[in-house]
Design a protein around this motif. Structure first.
Motif, PDB file in Angstrom:
ATOM      1  N   GLU A 112     -13.525  -5.323  34.795  1.00 17.03           N
ATOM      2  CA  GLU A 112     -13.032  -4.895  33.482  1.00 17.03           C
ATOM      3  C   GLU A 112     -13.227  -3.393  33.298  1.00 17.03           C
ATOM      4  OE1 GLU A 112     -15.118  -7.452  30.777  1.00 17.03           O
ATOM      5  OE2 GLU A 112     -13.605  -9.032  30.917  1.00 17.03           O
ATOM      6  N   ARG A 113     -14.355  -2.848  33.782  1.00 15.10           N
ATOM      7  CA  ARG A 113     -14.565  -1.398  33.694  1.00 15.10           C
ATOM      8  C   ARG A 113     -13.537  -0.668  34.552  1.00 15.10           C
ATOM      9  NH1 ARG A 113     -20.106  -2.841  33.715  1.00 15.10           N
ATOM     10  NH2 ARG A 113     -20.237  -2.581  35.974  1.00 15.10           N
ATOM     11  N   ASP A 114     -13.305  -1.174  35.770  1.00 11.52           N
ATOM     12  CA  ASP A 114     -12.304  -0.561  36.638  1.00 11.52           C
ATOM     13  C   ASP A 114     -10.914  -0.625  36.004  1.00 11.52           C
ATOM     14  OD1 ASP A 114     -14.345  -0.138  38.435  1.00 11.52           O
ATOM     15  OD2 ASP A 114     -13.749  -1.774  39.792  1.00 11.52           O
ATOM     16  N   ASN A 115     -10.591  -1.762  35.433  1.00  9.11           N
ATOM     17  CA  ASN A 115      -9.283  -1.922  34.782  1.00  9.11           C
ATOM     18  C   ASN A 115      -9.135  -0.973  33.602  1.00  9.11           C
ATOM     19  OD1 ASN A 115      -8.691  -3.892  36.614  1.00  9.11           O
ATOM     20  ND2 ASN A 115      -8.879  -5.603  35.186  1.00  9.11           N
ATOM     21  N   GLY A 116     -10.218  -0.745  32.856  1.00  6.92           N
ATOM     22  CA  GLY A 116     -10.154   0.186  31.734  1.00  6.92           C
ATOM     23  C   GLY A 116      -9.825   1.592  32.203  1.00  6.92           C
ATOM     24  N   GLY A 117     -10.461   2.036  33.284  1.00  7.07           N
ATOM     25  CA  GLY A 117     -10.168   3.364  33.830  1.00  7.07           C
ATOM     26  C   GLY A 117      -8.744   3.463  34.339  1.00  7.07           C
ATOM     27  N   LEU A 118      -8.306   2.422  35.015  1.00  2.00           N
ATOM     28  CA  LEU A 118      -6.930   2.423  35.515  1.00  2.00           C
ATOM     29  C   LEU A 118      -5.919   2.367  34.369  1.00  2.00           C
ATOM     30  CD1 LEU A 118      -7.338   0.035  38.571  1.00  2.00           C
ATOM     31  CD2 LEU A 118      -7.033   2.520  38.609  1.00  2.00           C
ATOM     32  N   GLN A 119      -6.252   1.662  33.298  1.00  7.91           N
ATOM     33  CA  GLN A 119      -5.359   1.599  32.143  1.00  7.91           C
ATOM     34  C   GLN A 119      -5.218   2.973  31.495  1.00  7.91           C
ATOM     35  OE1 GLN A 119      -3.521  -1.117  31.172  1.00  7.91           O
ATOM     36  NE2 GLN A 119      -2.516   0.363  29.864  1.00  7.91           N
ATOM     37  N   GLN A 120      -6.324   3.719  31.412  1.00 13.25           N
ATOM     38  CA  GLN A 120      -6.254   5.074  30.867  1.00 13.25           C
ATOM     39  C   GLN A 120      -5.366   5.961  31.728  1.00 13.25           C
ATOM     40  OE1 GLN A 120     -10.298   6.366  30.573  1.00 13.25           O
ATOM     41  NE2 GLN A 120     -10.622   5.386  28.600  1.00 13.25           N
ATOM     42  N   ARG A 121      -5.517   5.844  33.055  1.00 13.03           N
ATOM     43  CA  ARG A 121      -4.679   6.632  33.956  1.00 13.03           C
ATOM     44  C   ARG A 121      -3.212   6.258  33.793  1.00 13.03           C
ATOM     45  NH1 ARG A 121      -4.504   5.777  40.247  1.00 13.03           N
ATOM     46  NH2 ARG A 121      -2.989   4.300  39.486  1.00 13.03           N
ATOM     47  N   ASN A 122      -2.928   4.951  33.686  1.00 15.63           N
ATOM     48  CA  ASN A 122      -1.547   4.503  33.504  1.00 15.63           C
ATOM     49  C   ASN A 122      -0.970   5.003  32.186  1.00 15.63           C
ATOM     50  OD1 ASN A 122      -1.594   3.198  35.932  1.00 15.63           O
ATOM     51  ND2 ASN A 122      -1.856   1.147  35.075  1.00 15.63           N
ATOM     52  N   ASP A 123      -1.784   4.988  31.128  1.00 16.08           N
ATOM     53  CA  ASP A 123      -1.321   5.492  29.833  1.00 16.08           C
ATOM     54  C   ASP A 123      -0.988   6.979  29.915  1.00 16.08           C
ATOM     55  OD1 ASP A 123      -1.656   2.958  28.801  1.00 16.08           O
ATOM     56  OD2 ASP A 123      -3.598   3.403  27.848  1.00 16.08           O
ATOM     57  N   ALA A 124      -1.836   7.743  30.621  1.00 18.37           N
ATOM     58  CA  ALA A 124      -1.585   9.177  30.765  1.00 18.37           C
ATOM     59  C   ALA A 124      -0.298   9.415  31.555  1.00 18.37           C
ATOM     60  CB  ALA A 124      -2.767   9.855  31.450  1.00 18.37           C
ATOM     61  N   LEU A 125      -0.093   8.648  32.613  1.00 22.15           N
ATOM     62  CA  LEU A 125       1.137   8.794  33.394  1.00 22.15           C
ATOM     63  C   LEU A 125       2.366   8.375  32.594  1.00 22.15           C
ATOM     64  CD1 LEU A 125      -0.060   7.526  36.881  1.00 22.15           C
ATOM     65  CD2 LEU A 125       0.511   9.871  36.238  1.00 22.15           C
ATOM     66  N   ALA A 126       2.241   7.319  31.800  1.00 21.96           N
ATOM     67  CA  ALA A 126       3.367   6.878  30.969  1.00 21.96           C
ATOM     68  C   ALA A 126       3.718   7.943  29.937  1.00 21.96           C
ATOM     69  CB  ALA A 126       3.029   5.562  30.283  1.00 21.96           C
ATOM     70  N   ALA A 127       2.696   8.584  29.359  1.00 21.24           N
ATOM     71  CA  ALA A 127       2.950   9.659  28.394  1.00 21.24           C
ATOM     72  C   ALA A 127       3.629  10.841  29.077  1.00 21.24           C
ATOM     73  CB  ALA A 127       1.638  10.099  27.747  1.00 21.24           C
ATOM     74  N   GLU A 128       3.215  11.141  30.297  1.00 22.55           N
ATOM     75  CA  GLU A 128       3.831  12.241  31.032  1.00 22.55           C
ATOM     76  C   GLU A 128       5.293  11.932  31.361  1.00 22.55           C
ATOM     77  OE1 GLU A 128       2.927  14.614  35.163  1.00 22.55           O
ATOM     78  OE2 GLU A 128       1.279  13.599  34.139  1.00 22.55           O
ATOM     79  N   VAL A 129       5.565  10.698  31.766  1.00 21.01           N
ATOM     80  CA  VAL A 129       6.947  10.296  32.059  1.00 21.01           C
ATOM     81  C   VAL A 129       7.792  10.365  30.793  1.00 21.01           C
ATOM     82  CG1 VAL A 129       8.377   8.311  32.694  1.00 21.01           C
ATOM     83  CG2 VAL A 129       6.392   8.909  34.076  1.00 21.01           C
ATOM     84  N   ALA A 130       7.237   9.901  29.683  1.00 25.02           N
ATOM     85  CA  ALA A 130       7.983   9.950  28.420  1.00 25.02           C
ATOM     86  C   ALA A 130       8.279  11.392  28.027  1.00 25.02           C
ATOM     87  CB  ALA A 130       7.188   9.247  27.321  1.00 25.02           C
ATOM     88  N   GLU A 131       7.315  12.284  28.271  1.00 22.62           N
ATOM     89  CA  GLU A 131       7.523  13.697  27.943  1.00 22.62           C
ATOM     90  C   GLU A 131       8.624  14.289  28.827  1.00 22.62           C
ATOM     91  OE1 GLU A 131       5.052  17.918  27.874  1.00 22.62           O
ATOM     92  OE2 GLU A 131       4.060  16.074  28.493  1.00 22.62           O
ATOM     93  N   LEU A 132       8.621  13.932  30.110  1.00 24.09           N
ATOM     94  CA  LEU A 132       9.643  14.459  31.014  1.00 24.09           C
ATOM     95  C   LEU A 132      11.027  13.895  30.702  1.00 24.09           C
ATOM     96  CD1 LEU A 132       7.677  14.372  34.378  1.00 24.09           C
ATOM     97  CD2 LEU A 132       8.326  16.393  33.078  1.00 24.09           C
ATOM     98  N   LYS A 133      11.103  12.660  30.175  1.00 21.59           N
ATOM     99  CA  LYS A 133      12.381  12.044  29.845  1.00 21.59           C
ATOM    100  C   LYS A 133      12.876  12.409  28.452  1.00 21.59           C
ATOM    101  CE  LYS A 133      12.235   7.950  32.772  1.00 21.59           C
ATOM    102  NZ  LYS A 133      12.237   6.472  32.776  1.00 21.59           N
ATOM    103  N   SER A 134      12.042  13.055  27.654  1.00 25.92           N
ATOM    104  CA  SER A 134      12.428  13.358  26.276  1.00 25.92           C
ATOM    105  C   SER A 134      13.570  14.373  26.250  1.00 25.92           C
ATOM    106  CB  SER A 134      11.223  13.904  25.499  1.00 25.92           C
ATOM    107  OG  SER A 134      10.882  15.184  25.970  1.00 25.92           O
ATOM    108  N   ALA A 135      14.097  14.601  25.042  1.00 28.45           N
ATOM    109  CA  ALA A 135      15.215  15.534  24.876  1.00 28.45           C
ATOM    110  C   ALA A 135      14.810  16.934  25.297  1.00 28.45           C
ATOM    111  CB  ALA A 135      15.685  15.528  23.422  1.00 28.45           C
ATOM    112  N   ASP A 136      13.562  17.295  25.071  1.00 30.20           N
ATOM    113  CA  ASP A 136      13.066  18.620  25.448  1.00 30.20           C
ATOM    114  C   ASP A 136      12.310  18.526  26.782  1.00 30.20           C
ATOM    115  OD1 ASP A 136      12.704  21.344  25.114  1.00 30.20           O
ATOM    116  OD2 ASP A 136      10.727  21.078  24.210  1.00 30.20           O
ATOM    117  N   GLY A 137      12.748  17.629  27.646  1.00 26.29           N
ATOM    118  CA  GLY A 137      12.084  17.432  28.929  1.00 26.29           C
ATOM    119  C   GLY A 137      12.229  18.608  29.867  1.00 26.29           C
ATOM    120  N   GLY A 138      13.250  19.419  29.646  1.00 31.63           N
ATOM    121  CA  GLY A 138      13.451  20.595  30.496  1.00 31.63           C
ATOM    122  C   GLY A 138      12.277  21.544  30.426  1.00 31.63           C
ATOM    123  N   ALA A 139      11.691  21.688  29.230  1.00 35.26           N
ATOM    124  CA  ALA A 139      10.535  22.575  29.078  1.00 35.26           C
ATOM    125  C   ALA A 139       9.333  22.020  29.831  1.00 35.26           C
ATOM    126  CB  ALA A 139      10.202  22.753  27.603  1.00 35.26           C
ATOM    127  N   ALA A 140       9.171  20.711  29.794  1.00 30.82           N
ATOM    128  CA  ALA A 140       8.046  20.097  30.509  1.00 30.82           C
ATOM    129  C   ALA A 140       8.219  20.239  32.014  1.00 30.82           C
ATOM    130  CB  ALA A 140       7.914  18.630  30.114  1.00 30.82           C
TER     131      ALA A 140
END
Length: 112
Positions: free
Chosen positions: A43-71
């Motif tokens: 469960e501790r390992d999964n929590g750390g991996l979930q945080q990493r996945n959330d950070a990557l998902a936020a980064e992907v969303a930022e790159l796909k956004s309308a202003d993704g060119g700036a990112a």
């Protein structure tokens, strides 16, 4: 009377055998405790991996956004060192103190 003693002895032996299996046998209390620790660690390992996945998902969303060119531009500049046409890139490097040459020190000691 003798039959009652034999029955009691058999029941006592059965109870002892069941207690042994409960505490020390396969799937007993020791195994349950070990599995509980494994579950907590997972469960501790999964929590750390979930945080990493959330950070990557936020980064992907930022790159796909309308202003993704700036990112994309920001990542290209910071990670790849890319510059735009017409820009000048300056690299500032701190100078390290020069180490004294050991050979020069040896000749200075020989010649007073």
């Amino acid at each position: 009377m003798r039959m009652l003693r034999i029955t009691a002895l058999v029941l006592l032996a059965l109870l002892a055998w069941l207690q042994y299996r409960l505490w020390f046998g396969h799937g007993g209390a020791g195994d349950v405790r070990a599995l509980s620790h494994q579950v907590e660690q997972q469960e501790r390992d999964n929590g750390g991996l979930q945080q990493r996945n959330d950070a990557l998902a936020a980064e992907v969303a930022e790159l796909k956004s309308a202003d993704g060119g700036a990112a994309v531009e920001e990542r290209a500049r910071s990670e790849l060192g890319m510059i735009k046409p017409g820009e000048t890139f300056y690299r500032v490097v701190d100078r390290q103190p020069a180490e004294p040459d050991r050979q020069d020190d040896a000749t200075k000691e020989d010649n007073p």
